[in-house]
Design a protein around this motif. Structure first.
Motif, PDB file in Angstrom:
ATOM      1  N   ARG A 123      37.826  37.593  30.095  1.00 12.76           N
ATOM      2  CA  ARG A 123      38.810  37.574  31.180  1.00 12.76           C
ATOM      3  C   ARG A 123      39.631  36.277  31.139  1.00 12.76           C
ATOM      4  O   ARG A 123      40.851  36.299  31.336  1.00 12.76           O
ATOM      5  CB  ARG A 123      38.092  37.722  32.516  1.00 12.76           C
ATOM      6  N   LYS A 124      38.978  35.156  30.862  1.00 17.87           N
ATOM      7  CA  LYS A 124      39.689  33.877  30.767  1.00 17.87           C
ATOM      8  C   LYS A 124      40.718  33.914  29.636  1.00 17.87           C
ATOM      9  O   LYS A 124      41.852  33.429  29.795  1.00 17.87           O
ATOM     10  CB  LYS A 124      38.689  32.743  30.538  1.00 17.87           C
ATOM     11  N   LEU A 127      43.619  36.093  30.776  1.00 14.15           N
ATOM     12  CA  LEU A 127      44.413  35.415  31.799  1.00 14.15           C
ATOM     13  C   LEU A 127      45.312  34.347  31.185  1.00 14.15           C
ATOM     14  O   LEU A 127      46.462  34.169  31.596  1.00 14.15           O
ATOM     15  CB  LEU A 127      43.500  34.786  32.854  1.00 14.15           C
ATOM     16  N   ASP A 130      48.134  36.137  29.556  1.00 11.94           N
ATOM     17  CA  ASP A 130      49.030  36.641  30.596  1.00 11.94           C
ATOM     18  C   ASP A 130      49.917  35.529  31.142  1.00 11.94           C
ATOM     19  O   ASP A 130      51.117  35.735  31.391  1.00 11.94           O
ATOM     20  CB  ASP A 130      48.208  37.267  31.723  1.00 11.94           C
ATOM     21  N   THR A 131      49.344  34.348  31.321  1.00 10.17           N
ATOM     22  CA  THR A 131      50.126  33.202  31.804  1.00 10.17           C
ATOM     23  C   THR A 131      51.263  32.883  30.844  1.00 10.17           C
ATOM     24  O   THR A 131      52.409  32.652  31.267  1.00 10.17           O
ATOM     25  CB  THR A 131      49.218  31.969  31.965  1.00 10.17           C
ATOM     26  N   TRP A 185      40.869  43.322  33.942  1.00 15.31           N
ATOM     27  CA  TRP A 185      42.314  43.085  33.998  1.00 15.31           C
ATOM     28  C   TRP A 185      42.828  42.804  35.404  1.00 15.31           C
ATOM     29  O   TRP A 185      44.049  42.773  35.626  1.00 15.31           O
ATOM     30  CB  TRP A 185      43.033  44.279  33.387  1.00 15.31           C
ATOM     31  N   ASP A 187      44.369  41.207  38.494  1.00 18.42           N
ATOM     32  CA  ASP A 187      45.427  40.192  38.633  1.00 18.42           C
ATOM     33  C   ASP A 187      46.349  40.135  37.415  1.00 18.42           C
ATOM     34  O   ASP A 187      47.308  39.346  37.405  1.00 18.42           O
ATOM     35  CB  ASP A 187      44.851  38.788  38.895  1.00 18.42           C
ATOM     36  N   ILE A 188      46.064  40.937  36.392  1.00 22.36           N
ATOM     37  CA  ILE A 188      46.939  41.015  35.224  1.00 22.36           C
ATOM     38  C   ILE A 188      47.695  42.332  35.224  1.00 22.36           C
ATOM     39  O   ILE A 188      48.918  42.371  35.067  1.00 22.36           O
ATOM     40  CB  ILE A 188      46.128  40.878  33.919  1.00 22.36           C
TER      41      ILE A 188
END
Length: 233
Positions: A123-124, A127, A130-131, A185, A187-188
């Motif tokens: 997940r990290k 994320l 995604d950032t 996923w 918040d993505i």
């Protein structure tokens, strides 16, 4: 901190990830998130492409190799790169006669992890990707799906290999299931983008098929060619 073996370093190099400092430094991940447009202009210069959208897609393919390298090392060695944003450095290198952008890291930033940490680590990694994708899209008009598919394309072959290997099969299967889980996923995206990419198939089933729905735009980068399974064909 963990000690990387020579075999592991060679494996990193196969993903265009290198140990040490680049001879021709461009920017760090911190720079990219802080001065995105300036960094993308540098990518345009290296790729010799005046089109910002093409340069953005080109860069995400290079970052995608790093993401895939992380997932490979997680499943194979229970190890990951765990440096900060200034420790992920991008440099100009020559590969196969073309100038390109590669990633440079330090040995000290690698660490071993426990099996039960895989979900949080995956997940990290997602994320962080995604950032970068969201930030790149603040200066370039490019579909987020295109950028995610630039990452996913490498994963098909990678999981095909790991699932076929008895020594990595179990952990690779567990990690693949985590990638396909909608919760990972959060918040993505509303659901797993990788599960949507696979469409219910195993990675091995998709190796010789047109899977992606968007063009990665490699055909517009000088020195590169249209992919064999481009959806525009």
């Amino acid at each position: 901190m963990t000690n990387l073996t020579n075999d592991q370093i060679r494996q990193l190099n196969s993903y265009s990830v290198y140990i040490g400092s680049p001879k021709q430094p461009l920017f760090t991940l911190h720079d990219l998130l802080d001065k995105t447009e300036d960094c993308l202009i540098a990518v345009q210069a290296i790729s010799e492409n005046p089109n910002k959208t093409v340069a953005a897609s080109f860069f995400l393919r290079r970052l995608g190799m790093f993401v895939n390298m992380q997932l490979y090392n997680l499943a194979t060695y229970d190890e990951i790169w765990d440096g900060d944003e200034t420790g992920l450095r991008f440099g100009a290198v020559e590969e196969y006669g073309n100038r390109t952008v590669s990633i440079f890291v330090e040995k000290k930033d690698w660490k071993s992890v426990d099996e039960e940490m895989h979900r949080d680590i995956i997940r990290k990694i997602l994320l962080q990707a995604d950032t970068v994708i969201r930030q790149i899209r603040t200066v370039a008009s490019v579909s987020p799906l295109t950028l995610w598919e630039n990452i996913f394309g490498f994963l098909l072959w990678q999981y095909h290999v790991m699932l076929a290997n008895p020594s990595t099969n179990d952990k690779a299967r567990e990690d693949l299931n985590i990638l396909k889980d909608d919760v990972t996923w959060k918040d993505i995206a509303p659901r797993s983008l990788f599960a949507a990419y696979l469409k219910g198939y195993e990675p091995s089933d998709l190796l010789n098929r047109t899977v992606r729905t968007t063009c990665c735009l490699s055909k517009d980068v000088p020195g590169l060619m249209q992919c064999g399974y481009c959806p525009l064909k």
